[in-house]
Design an enzyme around this catalytic site. Sequence first.
Site, PDB file in Angstrom:
ATOM      1  CG  HIS A  14     -41.008   0.326  71.707  1.00  0.00           C
ATOM      2  ND1 HIS A  14     -41.439  -0.476  70.674  1.00  0.00           N
ATOM      3  CD2 HIS A  14     -40.205   1.258  71.133  1.00  0.00           C
ATOM      4  CE1 HIS A  14     -40.929  -0.036  69.542  1.00  0.00           C
ATOM      5  NE2 HIS A  14     -40.187   1.022  69.787  1.00  0.00           N
ATOM      6  CG  HIS A  16     -36.330   4.560  70.370  1.00  0.00           C
ATOM      7  ND1 HIS A  16     -35.429   3.680  69.818  1.00  0.00           N
ATOM      8  CD2 HIS A  16     -37.569   4.089  70.042  1.00  0.00           C
ATOM      9  CE1 HIS A  16     -36.083   2.731  69.172  1.00  0.00           C
ATOM     10  NE2 HIS A  16     -37.388   2.946  69.287  1.00  0.00           N
ATOM     11  CG  HIS A 194     -37.743  -1.491  66.588  1.00  0.00           C
ATOM     12  ND1 HIS A 194     -37.054  -1.557  67.754  1.00  0.00           N
ATOM     13  CD2 HIS A 194     -38.379  -0.281  66.578  1.00  0.00           C
ATOM     14  CE1 HIS A 194     -37.245  -0.431  68.446  1.00  0.00           C
ATOM     15  NE2 HIS A 194     -38.048   0.360  67.749  1.00  0.00           N
ATOM     16  CD  GLU A 197     -41.704   1.238  63.259  1.00  0.00           C
ATOM     17  OE1 GLU A 197     -40.516   0.859  63.188  1.00  0.00           O
ATOM     18  OE2 GLU A 197     -42.031   2.382  63.683  1.00  0.00           O
ATOM     19  CG  ASP A 275     -41.412   4.208  68.766  1.00  0.00           C
ATOM     20  OD1 ASP A 275     -40.296   3.779  69.071  1.00  0.00           O
ATOM     21  OD2 ASP A 275     -41.877   4.122  67.610  1.00  0.00           O
ATOM     22  CG  ASP A 276     -38.888   7.657  68.746  1.00  0.00           C
ATOM     23  OD1 ASP A 276     -37.743   7.586  69.234  1.00  0.00           O
ATOM     24  OD2 ASP A 276     -39.357   6.808  67.963  1.00  0.00           O
TER      25      ASP A 276
HETATM   26  N1  ADE Z   1     -35.644   4.526  66.210  1.00  0.00           N
HETATM   27  C1  ADE Z   1     -36.349   5.397  66.928  1.00  0.00           C
HETATM   28  N2  ADE Z   1     -37.656   5.174  66.744  1.00  0.00           N
HETATM   29  C2  ADE Z   1     -37.784   4.132  65.907  1.00  0.00           C
HETATM   30  C3  ADE Z   1     -38.865   3.424  65.352  1.00  0.00           C
HETATM   31  N3  ADE Z   1     -40.141   3.745  65.598  1.00  0.00           N
HETATM   32  N4  ADE Z   1     -38.606   2.405  64.508  1.00  0.00           N
HETATM   33  C4  ADE Z   1     -37.350   2.081  64.232  1.00  0.00           C
HETATM   34  N5  ADE Z   1     -36.294   2.712  64.732  1.00  0.00           N
HETATM   35  C5  ADE Z   1     -36.505   3.733  65.567  1.00  0.00           C
HETATM   36 ZN    ZN Z   2     -39.042   2.082  68.450  1.00  0.00          ZN
END
Ligand code: ADE
Ligand code: ZN
Length: 338
Positions: A14, A16, A194, A197, A275-276
Amino acid sequence: MPPGAFALPKAELHLHIEGTLEPELIFALAERNRLTLPYPSVDALRRAYEFTDLQSFLDLYYAAMNVLRTERDFAELAEAYFVRAREQGVVHAEIFFDPQAHTARGVAFETVIDGLWSAVRESERRFGISSKLIMCFLRDRSAESAMATLDQALPYGERIVGVGLDSAELGHPPSKFARVFERALAEGWKTVAHAGEEGPPAYVWEALDLLKVSRVDHGVRSLEDPALVARLRDERIPLTVCPLSNVKLRVFEDLRRHTLGTMLDEGLVATVNSDDPAYFGGYVGDNFTAVAEALDLAPSALVTLARNSFEASFVDTATRERYLALLDAAQPERAAQV
Ligand code: ADE
Ligand code: ZN
């Protein structure tokens, strides 16, 4: 070399790729592409990384990726990720990308995928890291836009292992994309989404029943629904959990309150991911280190998380066996040294 779970062989499922855009690279690309940023310095930009929820993050995330313009930009973005990933024990990565966030501002689909693909091949050659691309649809855009994106991706079908669903969750249930995902499945792609969340357990049910997902991304709110927990456990549907992200986006107020440990106790196939990472304070090894400490996870739980990452991945059986053997050989007692 940092010790412990940080460096344990693992798959990242996971991630991005646009969320790996570090502030330094944002400034470098802005300069190369002759763009002016609304921040005077790298430090000023980094200071803006204070989020109140998912949307407040997405606003900055989409604005920042405006510096990505050329094939070379996308290649350098992904190459920088692979360098970091390698340091953190990643041997396999399944990487999300958001084509609509680029095509909507005039960057061709081909530019995006050619740049990412060159980095995918290069990382295999240079580092022996295998990887796959997962194309995400932005759920706060229309189903028609997602379908048009699917059409654009068809000529590149071999480079893409599956499709996903991301962006603002609340008010955009998986059911909105049932037809798009049906078509993706018919094209032979895997599906993930997703769900859970910020959104309710009902969205996780929809992802399973309507989008036929192989994994649920995040899924932390599933614990609110015992029948859903039973389903996820019985069908061994993996959850790609992102602990540092959840704290930064205020899904949990503190890492010590994160329910990852409960998920493992419930017998769920939970994995740890970043994630990011450029925005949330750490890459996947950092996430392992942080949860190990905050949740006081046993070394065996950390090894389970790494094992789950391979079990939940889309690699073929022989590759999975090879990675699991690599994990077994990596002295599990190292996980005690985080
Ligand atoms: N796009 C990038 N990060 C995300 C996240 N945590 N939840 C939904 N969309 C995303
Ligand atoms: Zn994500």
